[in-house]
Enzyme design. Sequence first.
Site, PDB file in Angstrom:
ATOM      1  N   GLU A 205       0.863  -1.185   0.000  1.00  0.00           N
ATOM      2  CA  GLU A 205       0.000   0.000   0.000  1.00  0.00           C
ATOM      3  C   GLU A 205       0.900   1.235   0.000  1.00  0.00           C
ATOM      4  O   GLU A 205       1.799   1.372   0.832  1.00  0.00           O
ATOM      5  CB  GLU A 205      -0.916  -0.018   1.241  1.00  0.00           C
ATOM      6  CG  GLU A 205      -1.891   1.139   1.243  1.00  0.00           C
ATOM      7  CD  GLU A 205      -3.158   0.884   2.066  1.00  0.00           C
ATOM      8  OE1 GLU A 205      -3.423  -0.279   2.423  1.00  0.00           O
ATOM      9  OE2 GLU A 205      -3.866   1.868   2.346  1.00  0.00           O
ATOM     10  N   ARG A 206       0.661   2.112  -0.953  1.00  0.00           N
ATOM     11  CA  ARG A 206       1.472   3.332  -1.129  1.00  0.00           C
ATOM     12  C   ARG A 206       2.952   3.008  -1.386  1.00  0.00           C
ATOM     13  O   ARG A 206       3.843   3.771  -0.994  1.00  0.00           O
ATOM     14  CB  ARG A 206       1.342   4.282   0.056  1.00  0.00           C
ATOM     15  CG  ARG A 206      -0.085   4.536   0.510  1.00  0.00           C
ATOM     16  CD  ARG A 206      -0.989   4.942  -0.617  1.00  0.00           C
ATOM     17  NE  ARG A 206      -2.354   5.194  -0.158  1.00  0.00           N
ATOM     18  CZ  ARG A 206      -3.348   5.529  -0.968  1.00  0.00           C
ATOM     19  NH1 ARG A 206      -3.145   5.619  -2.265  1.00  0.00           N
ATOM     20  NH2 ARG A 206      -4.537   5.759  -0.492  1.00  0.00           N
ATOM     21  N   ASN A 248      -3.227  -1.598   7.692  1.00  0.00           N
ATOM     22  CA  ASN A 248      -4.527  -2.144   7.286  1.00  0.00           C
ATOM     23  C   ASN A 248      -4.305  -3.649   7.276  1.00  0.00           C
ATOM     24  O   ASN A 248      -3.942  -4.239   6.267  1.00  0.00           O
ATOM     25  CB  ASN A 248      -4.929  -1.633   5.900  1.00  0.00           C
ATOM     26  CG  ASN A 248      -5.284  -0.152   5.951  1.00  0.00           C
ATOM     27  OD1 ASN A 248      -5.741   0.358   6.977  1.00  0.00           O
ATOM     28  ND2 ASN A 248      -5.068   0.550   4.850  1.00  0.00           N
ATOM     29  N   LYS A 325      -3.757  -0.060  14.016  1.00  0.00           N
ATOM     30  CA  LYS A 325      -4.624   0.984  13.446  1.00  0.00           C
ATOM     31  C   LYS A 325      -6.044   0.549  13.787  1.00  0.00           C
ATOM     32  O   LYS A 325      -6.537  -0.459  13.264  1.00  0.00           O
ATOM     33  CB  LYS A 325      -4.414   1.048  11.936  1.00  0.00           C
ATOM     34  CG  LYS A 325      -5.389   1.953  11.197  1.00  0.00           C
ATOM     35  CD  LYS A 325      -5.002   2.080   9.718  1.00  0.00           C
ATOM     36  CE  LYS A 325      -6.017   2.892   8.927  1.00  0.00           C
ATOM     37  NZ  LYS A 325      -5.628   3.066   7.519  1.00  0.00           N
ATOM     38  N   GLU A 329     -10.431   4.660   9.232  1.00  0.00           N
ATOM     39  CA  GLU A 329     -10.642   4.286   7.831  1.00  0.00           C
ATOM     40  C   GLU A 329     -11.183   2.866   7.695  1.00  0.00           C
ATOM     41  O   GLU A 329     -10.700   2.070   6.894  1.00  0.00           O
ATOM     42  CB  GLU A 329      -9.340   4.460   7.037  1.00  0.00           C
ATOM     43  CG  GLU A 329      -8.846   5.893   7.041  1.00  0.00           C
ATOM     44  CD  GLU A 329      -7.641   6.143   6.137  1.00  0.00           C
ATOM     45  OE1 GLU A 329      -6.833   5.232   5.954  1.00  0.00           O
ATOM     46  OE2 GLU A 329      -7.532   7.269   5.627  1.00  0.00           O
ATOM     47  N   ARG A 362      -1.951   3.752  16.939  1.00  0.00           N
ATOM     48  CA  ARG A 362      -1.922   4.923  16.049  1.00  0.00           C
ATOM     49  C   ARG A 362      -3.023   5.923  16.376  1.00  0.00           C
ATOM     50  O   ARG A 362      -4.152   5.542  16.705  1.00  0.00           O
ATOM     51  CB  ARG A 362      -2.023   4.502  14.588  1.00  0.00           C
ATOM     52  CG  ARG A 362      -0.825   3.702  14.146  1.00  0.00           C
ATOM     53  CD  ARG A 362      -0.986   3.229  12.732  1.00  0.00           C
ATOM     54  NE  ARG A 362      -0.515   4.167  11.740  1.00  0.00           N
ATOM     55  CZ  ARG A 362      -1.198   4.518  10.653  1.00  0.00           C
ATOM     56  NH1 ARG A 362      -2.419   4.065  10.439  1.00  0.00           N
ATOM     57  NH2 ARG A 362      -0.685   5.345   9.769  1.00  0.00           N
ATOM     58  N   ARG A 374     -11.493  17.737  10.048  1.00  0.00           N
ATOM     59  CA  ARG A 374     -10.705  16.503  10.189  1.00  0.00           C
ATOM     60  C   ARG A 374      -9.413  16.760  10.965  1.00  0.00           C
ATOM     61  O   ARG A 374      -8.956  15.907  11.731  1.00  0.00           O
ATOM     62  CB  ARG A 374     -10.389  15.944   8.793  1.00  0.00           C
ATOM     63  CG  ARG A 374      -9.397  14.810   8.806  1.00  0.00           C
ATOM     64  CD  ARG A 374      -9.206  14.225   7.425  1.00  0.00           C
ATOM     65  NE  ARG A 374      -8.040  13.340   7.388  1.00  0.00           N
ATOM     66  CZ  ARG A 374      -7.598  12.738   6.302  1.00  0.00           C
ATOM     67  NH1 ARG A 374      -8.212  12.914   5.146  1.00  0.00           N
ATOM     68  NH2 ARG A 374      -6.535  11.963   6.343  1.00  0.00           N
ATOM     69  N   ASP A 403      -2.460  14.428   6.655  1.00  0.00           N
ATOM     70  CA  ASP A 403      -1.937  13.153   6.165  1.00  0.00           C
ATOM     71  C   ASP A 403      -0.723  13.323   5.265  1.00  0.00           C
ATOM     72  O   ASP A 403      -0.855  13.309   4.050  1.00  0.00           O
ATOM     73  CB  ASP A 403      -3.054  12.418   5.389  1.00  0.00           C
ATOM     74  CG  ASP A 403      -2.750  10.940   5.227  1.00  0.00           C
ATOM     75  OD1 ASP A 403      -1.797  10.474   5.847  1.00  0.00           O
ATOM     76  OD2 ASP A 403      -3.485  10.264   4.481  1.00  0.00           O
ATOM     77  N   GLU A 425       5.397   9.535  13.541  1.00  0.00           N
ATOM     78  CA  GLU A 425       5.264   8.724  12.315  1.00  0.00           C
ATOM     79  C   GLU A 425       5.530   9.625  11.120  1.00  0.00           C
ATOM     80  O   GLU A 425       4.761  10.541  10.837  1.00  0.00           O
ATOM     81  CB  GLU A 425       3.866   8.100  12.235  1.00  0.00           C
ATOM     82  CG  GLU A 425       3.674   7.263  10.966  1.00  0.00           C
ATOM     83  CD  GLU A 425       2.336   6.507  10.920  1.00  0.00           C
ATOM     84  OE1 GLU A 425       1.750   6.230  11.990  1.00  0.00           O
ATOM     85  OE2 GLU A 425       1.881   6.202   9.809  1.00  0.00           O
ATOM     86  N   GLU A 431       3.602   9.025  -0.929  1.00  0.00           N
ATOM     87  CA  GLU A 431       2.193   8.922  -1.338  1.00  0.00           C
ATOM     88  C   GLU A 431       1.673  10.224  -1.932  1.00  0.00           C
ATOM     89  O   GLU A 431       0.960  10.220  -2.930  1.00  0.00           O
ATOM     90  CB  GLU A 431       1.361   8.523  -0.114  1.00  0.00           C
ATOM     91  CG  GLU A 431      -0.128   8.530  -0.378  1.00  0.00           C
ATOM     92  CD  GLU A 431      -0.953   8.150   0.855  1.00  0.00           C
ATOM     93  OE1 GLU A 431      -0.377   7.790   1.890  1.00  0.00           O
ATOM     94  OE2 GLU A 431      -2.197   8.228   0.765  1.00  0.00           O
ATOM     95  N   TRP A 581     -12.741  13.430   2.161  1.00  0.00           N
ATOM     96  CA  TRP A 581     -11.907  12.766   1.153  1.00  0.00           C
ATOM     97  C   TRP A 581     -11.792  13.631  -0.104  1.00  0.00           C
ATOM     98  O   TRP A 581     -11.043  13.321  -1.011  1.00  0.00           O
ATOM     99  CB  TRP A 581     -12.501  11.391   0.791  1.00  0.00           C
ATOM    100  CG  TRP A 581     -12.211  10.333   1.818  1.00  0.00           C
ATOM    101  CD1 TRP A 581     -11.351  10.457   2.878  1.00  0.00           C
ATOM    102  CD2 TRP A 581     -12.740   9.006   1.899  1.00  0.00           C
ATOM    103  NE1 TRP A 581     -11.323   9.291   3.617  1.00  0.00           N
ATOM    104  CE2 TRP A 581     -12.172   8.381   3.041  1.00  0.00           C
ATOM    105  CE3 TRP A 581     -13.645   8.274   1.134  1.00  0.00           C
ATOM    106  CZ2 TRP A 581     -12.472   7.077   3.425  1.00  0.00           C
ATOM    107  CZ3 TRP A 581     -13.944   6.972   1.513  1.00  0.00           C
ATOM    108  CH2 TRP A 581     -13.367   6.372   2.639  1.00  0.00           C
TER     109      TRP A 581
END
Length: 738
Positions: A205-206, A248, A325, A329, A362, A374, A403, A425, A431, A581
């Site tokens: 991912e990413r 994830n 996590k 999400e 996290r 957010r 993010d 982090e 990304e 988003w």
Amino acid sequence: MLIKTNDMFRMNNFCFIIKSMLKKYGLILVLQFLVCFKSYSNNGYRLWLQYSYIENEQIRSNYQSTIKRIIPLGDSETINVGLKELELGLNGMLGSGFLADTENMVANSLMFGSRTSLNEDIIRQLGNAFNEINNEGFIIKTILIKGKNHIVITGKTDVGVLYGVYNFLQLLQTNKSIEKLNIIDSPKLKIRVLNHWDNLDRTVERGYAGSSIWDWHRLPDYIDQRYIDYARANASIGINGTVLNNVNANALILAPKYLEKVEALATVFRPYGIKVYLTARFSAPIEIGGLETADPYDPEVIKWWSDKTKEIYNRIPDFGGFLVKANSEGQPGPQNYDRNHVDGANMLAGALEPFGGIVMWRAFVYSEHDTTDRAKQAFSEFVPYDGQFKDNVLIQVKNGAIDFQPREPFHPMFGAMPKTPLMMEFQITQEYLGFSTHSIFLPKLFEEVLKADTYREGKGSTVAKDIDGSLHNKKLTGIAGVSNIGNAINWTGNTMLQANWYGFGRLAWNPYLTSEEIAEEWLRLTFSNNDNFVKPVKNMMLNSREAVVNYMTPLGLHHIMDTGHHYGPGPWVSNLSRPEWNPVYYHKADSLGIGFDRTPTGSHATAQYAPEVASRFNNIETCPEEYLLWFHHVPWDYKLKNGETLWDGMALKYQEGVNEVAAMINTWEDMEPYVDEERFNEVKMLLHIQYKEAKWWRDACLLYFQQFSGKELPQGVEKPTKTLDYFQSLKFPFAPGN
Ligand code: GCV
């Protein structure tokens, strides 16, 4: 030896060529050819551990006369790793047969081993040094034995000694003096981990550097040479942990079949001082445990996690712990059972406690049911829990509240939880910064965040002081970097981005280093010590971060990347199911102006900062211009500090970003004489793509925002060659990393 399978084909051809040349031209000419070849073939696999032959004769012969023997003191796996590395490094750099010799100590020996292996005379000569280092620290000192000079590398533990060995080799690689050495150094943070967002099917991912380096299918029996070289690279910069799988998470990683594979990796990494961690999917008791609930208060759930943890420690006695996590999400978490983050984290921490393991929980949370900004949600959710987490829990906080944007103000949680260890982090993978195509030197971004002043304990309360524990006397400290590593030959898909892995490790060791120091070290280790190369490329690297801010998100704009994959511009995106988003949520452009009002007249996110910081951000006059549109909705005609209107200034910033990439290309073109052909061409091609994409960003964003400003582009900004419709029609269904 660092000959890789993917180099084998080339090596076979190479050997054949050498044999034929020997027949035809004789030894001398072939040796000359080999010296040239060394500097003209390099696929980047060796990272910053090049150990290239030192061409400068004076420096080389000086080193040769200062190091006559390598003497390992001890026989542990870690000391043997150190020995192999010294043999590899010294033979590569000095070009003669350096082998260990414990029998014959001559003048100018290089000894290395932990304190317990040293005799009293040496310990006496080291004086107070052992009191100045922690368990992972090292000492490198020139000492005298019977009137002769020797060098000793030592520490309290073998891993400390290994860090010293790498440091010593780096002195040689960067052509530093090794006369009268007296180096004493220790890491300032305890947990220094890479987070791999790697999935069990080897997608990342990413990830933009190929597939995952973990070949789960062939583990545990097949140990890829890459695992060893990965461990070497990490140990050489002091990284002491790796979270193998994606946040994830897939619960299967905790099943016996996979734990066996994890155990094999842990065995490879152990001698290098690297602990293995796993992400824990909160619903694992249901998914692989057959329970009906994952409620952290349920006795069967508590027992399941405690048994699972025992099972892991039976296999991996030095297992590091879990990264989680939760309720973020769509990931499951304690809130699914009306419990909170403290309940969830403490339940896992309880299972790990008997074994010395930790939980990294996290703070990256935001909810579709929460209509507040957010940027405020993580702080609102976590700060009230300060002091309630168990001692072996760290809260892992992204550098900014949204993010991993090209630029964000520091996350307001830093400094705001005096009784809770917060770990940083950072995202090393790009990304939101053009993927691995864009040559951006991230330590510049990391440094900016670490130096930011939270003012929580008055002036000078920097983020670095929160994460190294000194601000509030915290014992457990840490930092995580989301890895940019894949199975690309050069690991990161762009040689220049190896610097970001390297730089993350260096800042994890010492968060007070400057990005300039790091760039210089990395260039000398990776490419060349020639100042004609180091100076211009260092400047190019140091400017590269501001360039990407300028051509993507100048003046505090953020999250205007295209949706999902985050590749390229998408400021127009407004149709996604969750408001936060959509890029339009973040820039809020309208006929009056642009930007997100986070002052008391808007979302009042500024209230989450210390009053000194909040008032600076609240006042449009004192708000740093790089955060202007992060905190304010600003009229198009607003006058910037340089006298330009906001619209003109913004357009000119986009142009500046493009110009900066053009300048990077020019700098790199001049470097051809100093870089091997392979890496030179690779970086050059990527810079040209970056240039194309920088122009794409400029044109697409300006055409889109122009609809609201209704103004002409100022002089100095190139006219777009395509229409807004064209840019909006672009689709990238197979963009990597998704
Ligand atoms: C691993 C962002 C990314 C996600 C990532 C998430 C996170 O939203 O787009 O891919 O998920 O951050 O950090 O958990």
